[in-house]
Write a protein that holds these residues in place. Structure first.
Motif, PDB file in Angstrom:
ATOM      1  N   GLU A 109      12.288   0.059  13.693  1.00 48.80           N
ATOM      2  CA  GLU A 109      11.598  -0.040  12.399  1.00 48.80           C
ATOM      3  C   GLU A 109      11.161  -1.468  12.108  1.00 48.80           C
ATOM      4  O   GLU A 109      10.087  -1.696  11.544  1.00 48.80           O
ATOM      5  CB  GLU A 109      12.522   0.481  11.300  1.00 48.80           C
ATOM      6  CG  GLU A 109      12.719   1.995  11.364  1.00 48.80           C
ATOM      7  CD  GLU A 109      13.850   2.473  10.476  1.00 48.80           C
ATOM      8  OE1 GLU A 109      13.848   3.673  10.107  1.00 48.80           O
ATOM      9  OE2 GLU A 109      14.759   1.664  10.149  1.00 48.80           O
ATOM     10  N   ASN A 110      11.974  -2.450  12.504  1.00 49.34           N
ATOM     11  CA  ASN A 110      11.584  -3.846  12.327  1.00 49.34           C
ATOM     12  C   ASN A 110      10.353  -4.178  13.163  1.00 49.34           C
ATOM     13  O   ASN A 110       9.423  -4.840  12.688  1.00 49.34           O
ATOM     14  CB  ASN A 110      12.744  -4.773  12.712  1.00 49.34           C
ATOM     15  CG  ASN A 110      13.624  -5.151  11.537  1.00 49.34           C
ATOM     16  OD1 ASN A 110      13.238  -5.961  10.693  1.00 49.34           O
ATOM     17  ND2 ASN A 110      14.798  -4.535  11.467  1.00 49.34           N
ATOM     18  N   VAL A 111      10.327  -3.726  14.397  1.00 50.82           N
ATOM     19  CA  VAL A 111       9.184  -3.989  15.272  1.00 50.82           C
ATOM     20  C   VAL A 111       7.921  -3.328  14.725  1.00 50.82           C
ATOM     21  O   VAL A 111       6.832  -3.899  14.771  1.00 50.82           O
ATOM     22  CB  VAL A 111       9.472  -3.500  16.704  1.00 50.82           C
ATOM     23  CG1 VAL A 111       8.226  -3.641  17.585  1.00 50.82           C
ATOM     24  CG2 VAL A 111      10.632  -4.294  17.318  1.00 50.82           C
ATOM     25  N   GLY A 112       8.062  -2.136  14.191  1.00 48.89           N
ATOM     26  CA  GLY A 112       6.898  -1.399  13.699  1.00 48.89           C
ATOM     27  C   GLY A 112       6.409  -1.821  12.334  1.00 48.89           C
ATOM     28  O   GLY A 112       5.316  -1.410  11.911  1.00 48.89           O
ATOM     29  N   LEU A 113       7.171  -2.680  11.644  1.00 48.37           N
ATOM     30  CA  LEU A 113       6.814  -3.049  10.269  1.00 48.37           C
ATOM     31  C   LEU A 113       5.419  -3.656  10.144  1.00 48.37           C
ATOM     32  O   LEU A 113       4.655  -3.261   9.248  1.00 48.37           O
ATOM     33  CB  LEU A 113       7.880  -3.989   9.701  1.00 48.37           C
ATOM     34  CG  LEU A 113       7.771  -4.327   8.215  1.00 48.37           C
ATOM     35  CD1 LEU A 113       7.814  -3.055   7.367  1.00 48.37           C
ATOM     36  CD2 LEU A 113       8.895  -5.286   7.807  1.00 48.37           C
ATOM     37  N   PRO A 114       5.024  -4.599  10.994  1.00 52.16           N
ATOM     38  CA  PRO A 114       3.663  -5.152  10.859  1.00 52.16           C
ATOM     39  C   PRO A 114       2.576  -4.088  11.008  1.00 52.16           C
ATOM     40  O   PRO A 114       1.517  -4.183  10.379  1.00 52.16           O
ATOM     41  CB  PRO A 114       3.582  -6.179  11.995  1.00 52.16           C
ATOM     42  CG  PRO A 114       4.994  -6.550  12.269  1.00 52.16           C
ATOM     43  CD  PRO A 114       5.773  -5.291  12.060  1.00 52.16           C
ATOM     44  N   MET A 115       2.825  -3.089  11.831  1.00 51.35           N
ATOM     45  CA  MET A 115       1.837  -2.030  12.020  1.00 51.35           C
ATOM     46  C   MET A 115       1.765  -1.110  10.807  1.00 51.35           C
ATOM     47  O   MET A 115       0.706  -0.564  10.489  1.00 51.35           O
ATOM     48  CB  MET A 115       2.153  -1.232  13.286  1.00 51.35           C
ATOM     49  CG  MET A 115       2.146  -2.076  14.544  1.00 51.35           C
ATOM     50  SD  MET A 115       2.411  -1.109  16.044  1.00 51.35           S
ATOM     51  CE  MET A 115       0.852  -0.242  16.163  1.00 51.35           C
ATOM     52  N   ARG A 116       2.884  -0.958  10.128  1.00 50.77           N
ATOM     53  CA  ARG A 116       2.860  -0.200   8.866  1.00 50.77           C
ATOM     54  C   ARG A 116       1.991  -0.905   7.837  1.00 50.77           C
ATOM     55  O   ARG A 116       1.249  -0.277   7.085  1.00 50.77           O
ATOM     56  CB  ARG A 116       4.278  -0.026   8.313  1.00 50.77           C
ATOM     57  CG  ARG A 116       5.128   1.001   9.042  1.00 50.77           C
ATOM     58  CD  ARG A 116       6.476   1.163   8.372  1.00 50.77           C
ATOM     59  NE  ARG A 116       7.300   2.164   9.012  1.00 50.77           N
ATOM     60  CZ  ARG A 116       7.257   3.465   8.737  1.00 50.77           C
ATOM     61  NH1 ARG A 116       6.424   3.906   7.801  1.00 50.77           N
ATOM     62  NH2 ARG A 116       8.038   4.320   9.379  1.00 50.77           N
ATOM     63  N   LEU A 117       2.076  -2.235   7.819  1.00 50.98           N
ATOM     64  CA  LEU A 117       1.276  -3.004   6.870  1.00 50.98           C
ATOM     65  C   LEU A 117      -0.214  -2.893   7.194  1.00 50.98           C
ATOM     66  O   LEU A 117      -1.055  -3.065   6.317  1.00 50.98           O
ATOM     67  CB  LEU A 117       1.719  -4.463   6.882  1.00 50.98           C
ATOM     68  CG  LEU A 117       3.167  -4.723   6.438  1.00 50.98           C
ATOM     69  CD1 LEU A 117       3.524  -6.189   6.575  1.00 50.98           C
ATOM     70  CD2 LEU A 117       3.386  -4.251   5.003  1.00 50.98           C
ATOM     71  N   GLN A 118      -0.521  -2.616   8.449  1.00 51.93           N
ATOM     72  CA  GLN A 118      -1.904  -2.406   8.848  1.00 51.93           C
ATOM     73  C   GLN A 118      -2.304  -0.927   8.777  1.00 51.93           C
ATOM     74  O   GLN A 118      -3.411  -0.564   9.153  1.00 51.93           O
ATOM     75  CB  GLN A 118      -2.145  -2.909  10.279  1.00 51.93           C
ATOM     76  CG  GLN A 118      -2.405  -4.392  10.381  1.00 51.93           C
ATOM     77  CD  GLN A 118      -3.065  -4.755  11.702  1.00 51.93           C
ATOM     78  OE1 GLN A 118      -2.906  -4.071  12.702  1.00 51.93           O
ATOM     79  NE2 GLN A 118      -3.817  -5.839  11.701  1.00 51.93           N
ATOM     80  N   ALA A 120      -1.376   1.553  10.580  1.00 50.57           N
ATOM     81  CA  ALA A 120      -1.664   2.162  11.876  1.00 50.57           C
ATOM     82  C   ALA A 120      -1.147   3.594  11.895  1.00 50.57           C
ATOM     83  O   ALA A 120      -0.161   3.936  11.231  1.00 50.57           O
ATOM     84  CB  ALA A 120      -0.993   1.353  12.986  1.00 50.57           C
ATOM     85  N   LYS A 121      -1.801   4.448  12.657  1.00 50.81           N
ATOM     86  CA  LYS A 121      -1.364   5.834  12.783  1.00 50.81           C
ATOM     87  C   LYS A 121       0.044   5.888  13.358  1.00 50.81           C
ATOM     88  O   LYS A 121       0.427   5.067  14.195  1.00 50.81           O
ATOM     89  CB  LYS A 121      -2.317   6.605  13.685  1.00 50.81           C
ATOM     90  CG  LYS A 121      -3.707   6.818  13.105  1.00 50.81           C
ATOM     91  CD  LYS A 121      -4.562   7.642  14.060  1.00 50.81           C
ATOM     92  CE  LYS A 121      -5.944   7.890  13.475  1.00 50.81           C
ATOM     93  NZ  LYS A 121      -6.795   8.673  14.401  1.00 50.81           N
ATOM     94  N   THR A 122       0.806   6.884  12.899  1.00 54.28           N
ATOM     95  CA  THR A 122       2.199   6.999  13.335  1.00 54.28           C
ATOM     96  C   THR A 122       2.315   7.075  14.848  1.00 54.28           C
ATOM     97  O   THR A 122       3.174   6.410  15.453  1.00 54.28           O
ATOM     98  CB  THR A 122       2.851   8.238  12.705  1.00 54.28           C
ATOM     99  OG1 THR A 122       2.793   8.128  11.279  1.00 54.28           O
ATOM    100  CG2 THR A 122       4.297   8.374  13.140  1.00 54.28           C
ATOM    101  N   SER A 123       1.469   7.860  15.482  1.00 51.67           N
ATOM    102  CA  SER A 123       1.542   8.014  16.937  1.00 51.67           C
ATOM    103  C   SER A 123       1.253   6.704  17.649  1.00 51.67           C
ATOM    104  O   SER A 123       1.902   6.360  18.650  1.00 51.67           O
ATOM    105  CB  SER A 123       0.557   9.097  17.403  1.00 51.67           C
ATOM    106  OG  SER A 123      -0.776   8.756  17.047  1.00 51.67           O
ATOM    107  N   VAL A 124       0.279   5.953  17.140  1.00 53.48           N
ATOM    108  CA  VAL A 124      -0.063   4.650  17.726  1.00 53.48           C
ATOM    109  C   VAL A 124       1.096   3.679  17.538  1.00 53.48           C
ATOM    110  O   VAL A 124       1.480   2.952  18.467  1.00 53.48           O
ATOM    111  CB  VAL A 124      -1.346   4.084  17.079  1.00 53.48           C
ATOM    112  CG1 VAL A 124      -1.609   2.663  17.552  1.00 53.48           C
ATOM    113  CG2 VAL A 124      -2.536   4.984  17.393  1.00 53.48           C
TER     114      VAL A 124
END
Length: 251
Positions: A109-118, A120-124
């Motif tokens: 979840e920490n790694v994916g946090l910047p992508m959440r702010l962008q 990004a699609k869940t699968s991506v």
């Protein structure tokens, strides 16, 4: 398309001062150098030499008092706050001494946090997170929270998080400063590997001889000024340091 012949970072006559009058402090004075694309550059100097001030200016966290900074063909020193925020989101990523992980989130979840702010699609996002955790050797620890990880593992998560949005420039401020020698060496080797794997440029401030040895180039600061590697004398206005040091070259 970005011209690969142009430097990733250009610093021209950058000065940064704090305070006024008798309380004025010069953190950087007339610093000029370039960082070629695809290189790992070590920024070296004692505490108080201006390394962090310089990194903050290059990454758009601060503005120099004078001078010019260009990152990936964008002049950072003229950007609005909104556009500097976009630069830090899309082009530049940071790794700090303090890992800065969110305690209640897992490694994934920490790694994916910047992508959440962008948004990004869940699968991506899930695919990229899995790829990055594998890259830093933490696939088996994806569900663990920071408190359940060692210092070296936390820094690996921080590095993976910095890479989430595929930045073109990685800025790392003393990334091994809180780690023991063996763990620090492992993190340095990891940085070398991920920079090559991701095809990016990195500027890393360090006191660590090991990082200097694996860097492609070295930039040395003393008392806020760029100095030569051979005799540590101040470089004149508008000039660049020359010489050779360790396995890399001095810019």
């Amino acid at each position: 398309m970005t011209d690969q012949a142009t430097p990733m970072v250009t610093v021209e006559s950058v000065t940064r001062t704090f305070g006024h009058g008798s309380g004025k402090v010069i953190a950087l004075e007339d610093v000029s150098f370039e960082v070629p694309r695809g290189r790992l550059v070590a920024l070296v100097g004692r505490s108080g030499s201006g390394k962090t001030s310089l990194l903050n200016c290059i990454g758009g966290l601060d503005r120099p008092s004078s001078g010019r900074i260009v990152v990936d063909d964008v002049e950072v020193t003229t950007l609005s706050e909104r556009r500097r925020t976009a630069l830090r989101r899309d082009t530049v990523a940071f790794v700090f001494q303090t890992f800065g992980l969110v305690p209640m989130l897992s490694a994934a979840e920490n790694v994916g946090l910047p992508m959440r702010l962008q948004t990004a699609k869940t699968s991506v996002r899930e695919r990229r997170v899995a790829e990055l955790l594998d890259l830093v050797g933490l696939s088996k620890h994806k569900d663990q929270r920071p408190a359940e990880l060692s210092g070296g593992q936390q820094q690996r998560v921080a590095i993976a998080r910095a890479l989430a949005n595929e930045p073109r420039l990685l800025i790392a401020d003393e990334p091994t400063g809180q780690l023991d020698a063996d763990t620090g060496a492992a993190i340095m080797a990891l940085l070398r590997d991920v920079i090559a794997a991701e095809g990016m440029t990195a500027l890393v401030s360090t006191h660590d001889q090991g990082m200097m040895d694996i860097a492609d180039d070295t930039v040395r600061l003393a008392d806020g000024r760029l100095v030569s590697a051979d005799d540590a004398t101040f470089v004149g206005t508008g000039s660049r340091a020359t010489g050779s040091e360790h396995q890399g070259r001095v810019i």
